[in-house]
Design an enzyme around this catalytic site. Structure first.
Site, short mmCIF file in Angstrom:
data_model
loop_
_atom_site.label_atom_id
_atom_site.label_comp_id
_atom_site.label_asym_id
_atom_site.label_seq_id
_atom_site.Cartn_x
_atom_site.Cartn_y
_atom_site.Cartn_z
N GLU A 34 -12.38 -12.86 -9.50
CA GLU A 34 -13.75 -12.68 -9.95
C GLU A 34 -14.15 -11.20 -9.80
O GLU A 34 -14.79 -10.61 -10.68
CB GLU A 34 -14.68 -13.58 -9.11
CG GLU A 34 -16.15 -13.49 -9.44
CD GLU A 34 -16.46 -13.90 -10.88
OE1 GLU A 34 -15.69 -14.68 -11.45
OE2 GLU A 34 -17.48 -13.38 -11.42
N GLU A 44 -18.05 3.68 22.65
CA GLU A 44 -17.37 3.25 21.43
C GLU A 44 -15.87 3.55 21.53
O GLU A 44 -15.46 4.36 22.35
CB GLU A 44 -18.01 3.94 20.21
CG GLU A 44 -18.09 5.45 20.34
CD GLU A 44 -19.25 6.08 19.54
OE1 GLU A 44 -20.34 5.49 19.49
OE2 GLU A 44 -19.03 7.16 18.97
N LYS A 48 -12.33 5.27 20.69
CA LYS A 48 -11.96 6.57 20.14
C LYS A 48 -10.87 6.34 19.11
O LYS A 48 -9.72 6.06 19.45
CB LYS A 48 -11.47 7.51 21.24
CG LYS A 48 -11.17 8.90 20.70
CD LYS A 48 -10.96 9.92 21.78
CE LYS A 48 -10.93 11.32 21.19
NZ LYS A 48 -9.96 11.49 20.12
N GLU A 82 -14.42 8.65 11.27
CA GLU A 82 -12.97 8.80 11.28
C GLU A 82 -12.35 7.98 10.14
O GLU A 82 -12.67 6.80 10.00
CB GLU A 82 -12.47 8.30 12.64
CG GLU A 82 -11.18 8.88 13.11
CD GLU A 82 -11.34 10.16 13.94
OE1 GLU A 82 -12.46 10.72 14.04
OE2 GLU A 82 -10.31 10.62 14.46
N CYS A 116 35.90 -4.15 27.54
CA CYS A 116 37.17 -4.88 27.66
C CYS A 116 38.33 -4.21 26.92
O CYS A 116 39.47 -4.66 27.03
CB CYS A 116 37.01 -6.32 27.16
SG CYS A 116 36.90 -6.45 25.38
N CYS A 118 32.59 -5.84 19.17
CA CYS A 118 33.82 -5.96 19.95
C CYS A 118 34.50 -7.25 19.49
O CYS A 118 33.85 -8.29 19.35
CB CYS A 118 33.48 -6.04 21.44
SG CYS A 118 34.77 -6.81 22.44
N CYS A 177 36.15 -10.72 26.57
CA CYS A 177 35.35 -9.57 26.98
C CYS A 177 34.34 -9.99 28.05
O CYS A 177 33.49 -10.84 27.79
CB CYS A 177 34.63 -8.99 25.76
SG CYS A 177 33.52 -7.63 26.17
C1 9MJ Z 1 -13.68 9.11 17.61
N1 9MJ Z 1 -12.65 9.92 17.32
O1 9MJ Z 1 -13.57 7.91 17.54
C2 9MJ Z 1 -16.49 11.12 18.28
N2 9MJ Z 1 -14.94 9.71 17.97
O2 9MJ Z 1 -18.46 12.42 18.62
C3 9MJ Z 1 -16.05 9.02 18.35
N3 9MJ Z 1 -15.21 11.00 17.94
C4 9MJ Z 1 -17.17 12.36 18.34
N4 9MJ Z 1 -17.02 9.91 18.54
C5 9MJ Z 1 -18.81 13.72 18.60
N5 9MJ Z 1 -16.15 7.68 18.50
C6 9MJ Z 1 -17.72 14.47 18.29
C7 9MJ Z 1 -16.66 13.61 18.12
#
Ligand code: 9MJ
Length: 677
Positions: free
Chosen positions: A37, A115, A117, A175, A417, A432, A438
């Protein structure tokens, strides 16, 4: 001809619907409509735009397929610098960060937005009046590259924000990354096409985003998570970082659901541990967590030190990849004689443990990665998986370069062996040829025999088997049943009590099932499931041992290769001798005597099916033939009674003609089965 008002309205409806469904699919992972769809909506919009080029506006979702290649990326100066974060590697460094923030704020306790990274590539996305106008990489933090065309191909990034209350100008920071599963799929396809594989999802994401040809980016599956802002103009900024992220999510920007608000060091460290535990199961790579002061006014007061904010810090996980030296390559001999190369590494701390070995799997893997003794390599250990060599750091290869590592050249004979080593055509592994002569294979065979899913002899582990074989107390599994209490009690790490326990476990193992017994024999290509199928099909060990190859292939999932392994195993006099000795020692299982040959119009007849039948699936045809007392075999031989040929028959039909086997069509089969057509 210009588009009518109706067509203009329809085009706008389609754009909104497509972007809405992109959000449901790529951000929420909760699609509302089937793919077909969605494709129809997109095709309808493409057709409208093809008829009326003035409808091809800049933020049309049809642009997400990529654009012709650029000569180079334009430079973009960041309005607010895209700074990086300082790192913390220990709880103490986190406590020191919190202390600095409390002192700077003059508060007893701080609230933080926390959070994951993300391990990807930082970008800034600029929206004006809710429309995507530009996307740039971080670059050196002050100037990045304009990768707008590439970012548009990332479906999780909205081309328009979903609300009228968006700021006049908004720069979203976040990111770009590739999910682990998309990374695996990309590498599988690179491998299949003979192209270079990517080392990890971050490199794959970076390589995909920094393409001058955005059509290549479009062919890669990238995603995006927003974690902050670089500009917010025209409306009032919320009071906290968490509220900013909530706003972004409301405008359908992807914001990761793993974010939280916590208080104090205890809250930070609890989040760190939770995410560390969740990490292996997350669909994307993270290399730590990020703590940010939640109150934006306080953030502004705290300000920056040199190039990083004072109000935020990244708390990194132990690295999952490190570089180290290959000090040697040794080979180990497995149960089936497979020679497995293992890299001996200069000890390195990676993924939370010290790693000294990494498997290199087989010669093909060594060749593919071109690992040589003396090379520096990237070693990876993620979660609980076995450490592996990801790639060689070619720039650090010694000069002159060490020779390629060739298992067969180094080990023309088995290192354990002394038997010949061979690599059969089409096989990835060198083996082998010593078989149970062996000691390495013998030890592995015994270990397998005793293992939980085989004969389940508790307490008979590697160290004990090493001693039993090295002292020549045990040569094959039947010897286990003749061991004496005193002999066992005299072994290293054993005493009278453990010896008695082991003897009891050996005694108990004598009562087993046919499936376990077949599995315990360690027949090549016969795993637990196949052993069970063989036991069910043949009902007794004698029936299996004397079965012709064709009848083995009546067992589910047993093809010519597996059937050949089974037949070869039982052809070996030594194996029959061990089985007889095991039975003599008292190993037994309930056998289902095979039922008397089934009666019916096809009693005792063997049929082979080829091609497609009009009225019956292959499974149905097989069931009918078996119900009529017949058997269905996988390949045609002189013993075949009938070949049943449907539409588009394969080589089995030719073979049947050559051998003079009776050929039936569907109607003839049904007639034989006593069914009228
Ligand atoms: C990453 N790489 O997940 C920041 N980052 O905040 C998170 N990087 C960041 N925050 C300010 N969750 C500069 C970089």
């Amino acid at each position: 001809m210009a588009a009518s008002a109706l067509e203009r309205r329809r085009a706008e409806e389609l754009r909104q619907a497509i972007e809405y469904h992109n959000w449901r699919y790529y951000v929420l992972d909760a699609p509302e409509i089937p793919d077909a769809e969605y494709d129809r909506l997109l095709r309808e919009l493409e057709a409208l735009e093809a008829r009326h080029p003035e409808l091809q506006i800049a933020d049309s979702p049809t642009r997400r397929v990529g654009a012709p290649p650029l000569a180079q990326f334009a430079q973009v100066a960041h309005g607010t610098p895209m700074l990086s974060l300082n790192n913390a590697f220990s709880d103490e460094e986190v406590a020191a960060f919190d202390r600095r923030v409390r002192e700077g704020a003059g508060l007893a306790e701080i609230e933080y937005a926390v959070e994951p990274k993300f391990d990807g590539l930082a970008v800034g996305l600029t929206y004006e009046d809710g429309r995507f106008v530009q996307g740039a990489t971080r670059g050196d933090g002050y100037t990045g590259e304009d990768v707008s065309a590439n970012l548009l191909t990332v479906r999780a990034i909205p081309m328009r924000l979903a609300s009228a209350d968006a700021p006049r100008r908004l720069e979203v920071r976040g990111e770009v990354l590739m999910l682990k599963k998309d990374f695996e799929a990309l590498n599988a396809s690179q491998r299949a096409r003979g192209e270079k594989e990517f080392v990890n999802p971050r490199n794959a994401a970076a390589g995909s985003l920094r393409q001058l040809d955005s059509r290549i980016t479009a062919s890669r599956r990238l995603t995006f998570f927003a974690y902050g802002i670089g500009a917010w103009e025209g409306t009032e900024l919320p009071a906290t970082h968490a509220a900013v992220l909530a706003k972004l999510a409301g405008w359908r920007l992807p914001v990761n659901p793993e974010r939280r608000v916590v208080k104090g060091v205890a809250g930070l460290l609890a989040y760190y541990r939770d995410m560390g535990a969740a990490r292996p199961a997350l669909p994307f790579d993270i290399d730590g967590v990020v703590y940010k002061v939640n109150d934006l006014a306080l953030q502004a007061r705290l300000g920056f030190v040199s190039r990083a904010p004072r109000f935020a810090i990244a708390h990194k996980f132990p690295a999952q990849e490190e570089m180290t030296l290959v000090e040697g390559i040794e080979v180990q001999v497995g149960r089936t004689g497979a020679l497995t190369p293992v890299a001996r590494l200069k000890p390195v701390f990676v993924g939370g443990v010290t790693v000294t070995n990494a498997t290199l799997h087989n010669q093909d893997e060594i060749d593919r990665k071109d690992v040589r003794i003396g090379d520096w390599v990237i070693v990876r250990r993620a979660g609980d998986v076995i450490p592996e060599v990801v790639s060689v750091v070619l720039s650090r290869r010694p000069r002159p370069a060490p020779p390629r590592f060739d298992i067969l050249a180094r080990h023309p004979v088995c290192p354990v062996c002394g038997s010949r080593v061979v690599r059969e055509e089409g096989e990835a592994v060198a083996r082998c040829t010593g078989g149970l002569y062996c000691p390495a294979q013998r030890k592995q065979a015994l270990l397998h025999f005793a293992s939980r899913r085989a004969m389940d002899i508790e307490g008979l582990g590697e160290k004990l088997i090493d001693q039993l074989v090295d002292l020549r107390l045990v040569r094959n599994p039947s010897d286990l049943y003749g061991l004496h209490q005193d002999t066992l009690a005299g072994l290293e790490r054993m005493g009278p009590k453990s010896a008695a326990n082991l003897l009891a476990a050996i005694e108990a193992s004598k009562h087993t099932t046919l499936a376990r017994f077949i599995f315990s024999l360690g027949i090549r290509n016969v795993g637990e499931a196949t052993a069970r199928d063989l036991a069910n099909h043949f009902g007794s060990l004698d029936a299996l041992m004397d079965a012709p190859i064709e009848s083995m292939m009546n067992v589910p999932d047993v093809g010519p290769v597996v059937a050949r392994s089974i037949a070869d195993f039982f052809l070996e006099g030594h194996n029959r001798g061990v089985i007889a000795a095991l039975r003599k020692a008292g190993v037994r299982w309930p056998e289902n005597r095979l039922q008397a040959p089934a009666a019916g119009p096809l009693a005792g007849k063997t049929c082979v099916l080829t091609g497609t039948l009009a009225g019956l699936s292959r499974e149905q045809a097989k069931a009918r033939i078996e119900a009529a007392g017949g058997k269905v075999a996988g390949s045609v031989s002189k013993k075949t009674d009938f070949v049943v040929a449907g539409a588009d028959p394969g080589s089995k039909l030719t073979k049947a003609q050559e051998l003079g086997v009776t050929i039936l069509d569907e109607a003839a089969l049904l007639a034989l089965l006593g069914e009228k057509t």
